[in-house]
Design a protein around this motif. Structure first.
Motif, PDB file in Angstrom:
ATOM      1  N   ASN A 124      34.425 -64.657 -12.144  1.00 13.15           N
ATOM      2  CA  ASN A 124      35.610 -64.233 -11.395  1.00 13.15           C
ATOM      3  C   ASN A 124      36.575 -63.477 -12.292  1.00 13.15           C
ATOM      4  O   ASN A 124      37.106 -62.426 -11.916  1.00 13.15           O
ATOM      5  CB  ASN A 124      36.287 -65.449 -10.769  1.00 13.15           C
ATOM      6  CG  ASN A 124      37.498 -65.099  -9.928  1.00 13.15           C
ATOM      7  OD1 ASN A 124      38.611 -65.516 -10.216  1.00 13.15           O
ATOM      8  ND2 ASN A 124      37.294 -64.335  -8.864  1.00 13.15           N
ATOM      9  N   ALA A 125      36.768 -63.977 -13.501  1.00 16.03           N
ATOM     10  CA  ALA A 125      37.701 -63.341 -14.429  1.00 16.03           C
ATOM     11  C   ALA A 125      37.221 -61.954 -14.834  1.00 16.03           C
ATOM     12  O   ALA A 125      38.012 -61.002 -14.908  1.00 16.03           O
ATOM     13  CB  ALA A 125      37.884 -64.218 -15.672  1.00 16.03           C
ATOM     14  N   THR A 126      35.925 -61.811 -15.097  1.00  7.81           N
ATOM     15  CA  THR A 126      35.390 -60.504 -15.480  1.00  7.81           C
ATOM     16  C   THR A 126      35.534 -59.505 -14.342  1.00  7.81           C
ATOM     17  O   THR A 126      35.967 -58.365 -14.547  1.00  7.81           O
ATOM     18  CB  THR A 126      33.920 -60.635 -15.905  1.00  7.81           C
ATOM     19  OG1 THR A 126      33.862 -61.380 -17.132  1.00  7.81           O
ATOM     20  CG2 THR A 126      33.290 -59.269 -16.130  1.00  7.81           C
ATOM     21  N   ALA A 127      35.184 -59.919 -13.132  1.00 10.03           N
ATOM     22  CA  ALA A 127      35.270 -59.018 -11.981  1.00 10.03           C
ATOM     23  C   ALA A 127      36.709 -58.589 -11.714  1.00 10.03           C
ATOM     24  O   ALA A 127      36.996 -57.409 -11.488  1.00 10.03           O
ATOM     25  CB  ALA A 127      34.678 -59.698 -10.747  1.00 10.03           C
ATOM     26  N   VAL A 128      37.623 -59.547 -11.739  1.00  9.64           N
ATOM     27  CA  VAL A 128      39.023 -59.255 -11.435  1.00  9.64           C
ATOM     28  C   VAL A 128      39.648 -58.365 -12.510  1.00  9.64           C
ATOM     29  O   VAL A 128      40.310 -57.367 -12.196  1.00  9.64           O
ATOM     30  CB  VAL A 128      39.819 -60.567 -11.277  1.00  9.64           C
ATOM     31  CG1 VAL A 128      41.318 -60.311 -11.303  1.00  9.64           C
ATOM     32  CG2 VAL A 128      39.423 -61.262  -9.980  1.00  9.64           C
ATOM     33  N   ASN A 129      39.452 -58.706 -13.767  1.00 11.42           N
ATOM     34  CA  ASN A 129      40.045 -57.906 -14.837  1.00 11.42           C
ATOM     35  C   ASN A 129      39.491 -56.487 -14.846  1.00 11.42           C
ATOM     36  O   ASN A 129      40.229 -55.527 -15.077  1.00 11.42           O
ATOM     37  CB  ASN A 129      39.823 -58.583 -16.188  1.00 11.42           C
ATOM     38  CG  ASN A 129      40.696 -59.797 -16.387  1.00 11.42           C
ATOM     39  OD1 ASN A 129      41.801 -59.873 -15.874  1.00 11.42           O
ATOM     40  ND2 ASN A 129      40.207 -60.770 -17.130  1.00 11.42           N
ATOM     41  N   SER A 130      38.192 -56.347 -14.598  1.00 14.84           N
ATOM     42  CA  SER A 130      37.600 -55.007 -14.530  1.00 14.84           C
ATOM     43  C   SER A 130      38.204 -54.204 -13.380  1.00 14.84           C
ATOM     44  O   SER A 130      38.464 -53.003 -13.516  1.00 14.84           O
ATOM     45  CB  SER A 130      36.083 -55.108 -14.364  1.00 14.84           C
ATOM     46  OG  SER A 130      35.485 -55.739 -15.471  1.00 14.84           O
ATOM     47  N   ALA A 131      38.435 -54.872 -12.256  1.00 12.21           N
ATOM     48  CA  ALA A 131      39.015 -54.184 -11.102  1.00 12.21           C
ATOM     49  C   ALA A 131      40.456 -53.757 -11.371  1.00 12.21           C
ATOM     50  O   ALA A 131      40.872 -52.664 -10.974  1.00 12.21           O
ATOM     51  CB  ALA A 131      38.950 -55.085  -9.873  1.00 12.21           C
ATOM     52  N   VAL A 132      41.233 -54.602 -12.040  1.00 19.69           N
ATOM     53  CA  VAL A 132      42.609 -54.232 -12.395  1.00 19.69           C
ATOM     54  C   VAL A 132      42.598 -52.983 -13.276  1.00 19.69           C
ATOM     55  O   VAL A 132      43.387 -52.050 -13.068  1.00 19.69           O
ATOM     56  CB  VAL A 132      43.337 -55.395 -13.099  1.00 19.69           C
ATOM     57  CG1 VAL A 132      44.682 -54.927 -13.657  1.00 19.69           C
ATOM     58  CG2 VAL A 132      43.546 -56.560 -12.137  1.00 19.69           C
ATOM     59  N   GLU A 133      41.697 -52.940 -14.240  1.00 24.66           N
ATOM     60  CA  GLU A 133      41.628 -51.780 -15.132  1.00 24.66           C
ATOM     61  C   GLU A 133      41.229 -50.528 -14.373  1.00 24.66           C
ATOM     62  O   GLU A 133      41.763 -49.436 -14.619  1.00 24.66           O
ATOM     63  CB  GLU A 133      40.673 -52.073 -16.279  1.00 24.66           C
ATOM     64  CG  GLU A 133      41.186 -53.169 -17.203  1.00 24.66           C
ATOM     65  CD  GLU A 133      40.275 -53.464 -18.369  1.00 24.66           C
ATOM     66  OE1 GLU A 133      39.272 -52.725 -18.564  1.00 24.66           O
ATOM     67  OE2 GLU A 133      40.552 -54.432 -19.107  1.00 24.66           O
TER      68      GLU A 133
END
Length: 200
Positions: A124-133
């Motif tokens: 979840n953290a990887t997906a969300v942080n990548s999306a924010v970037e």
């Protein structure tokens, strides 16, 4: 400058406030602490915050919850925690906040090292942080009036090791004060569409 820091009571947020308050007027906001209360998962709450604080020169988000847990037992509702909070919550701050920024103002969002270095129980953290970037890079191409948007991506904080250290075996931590420098660079600098990685 008049700067709003959302999530100002956390490890990163408090360090950002300390770094910026030396030279600027800093307003703090959070769910339970700060000068103002805000729930970043609510349009109405965020709109009320911006109406109350008035015109700003910069918005900094150091807020957003994620879900950490094994993929094998993760449910869509678990994954949705990060989508609604850290992803859409920060996007909401940017979308609504752009309209209260003065010309040349800036928005700074928060991601994290797991966007590039995945960890166990961190899907979840990887997906969300990548999306924010991704949002930051795309939004930078459209913002009018000289507005800028960047993200800061810290590694695990030294102050957070007691809670999150077990998720980051072999990762070198950084103190929150060092991570705060990325936010200073974003607010006081001239670049846009950048992700400042605080681990290299």
């Amino acid at each position: 400058m008049k700067i709003l820091v959302v999530g100002a009571n956390g490890a990163v947020g408090s360090a950002v406030v300390e770094a910026l308050a030396e030279r600027h007027e800093v307003l703090s906001a959070g769910r339970q602490h700060g000068d103002w209360r805000v729930d970043i998962t609510s349009d109405a709450s965020v709109e009320a915050l911006f109406a109350a604080v008035g015109p700003l020169d910069a918005i900094v988000s150091a807020a957003g919850n994620l879900f950490f847990g094994p993929l094998a037992s993760m449910r869509p509702a678990d994954f949705n925690v990060g989508l609604q909070d850290k992803l859409l919550g920060q996007v909401r701050l940017a979308l609504l906040g752009q309209h209260v920024l003065r010309d040349g103002g800036s928005i700074t969002l928060t991601t994290g090292i797991v966007a590039e270095e995945p960890i166990r129980q961190g899907a979840n953290a990887t997906a969300v942080n990548s999306a924010v970037e991704g949002f930051v890079r795309a939004a930078a191409t459209e913002l009018p009036r000289g507005l800028r948007i960047n993200a800061v991506s810290p590694t695990v904080l030294t102050e957070s090791l007691p809670s999150y250290g077990s998720f980051f075996p072999g990762f070198e931590s950084v103190p929150a004060a060092r991570a705060a420098l990325g936010y200073v660079r974003s607010v006081e600098g001239s670049q846009t569409g950048r992700v400042y990685c605080v681990w290299q």
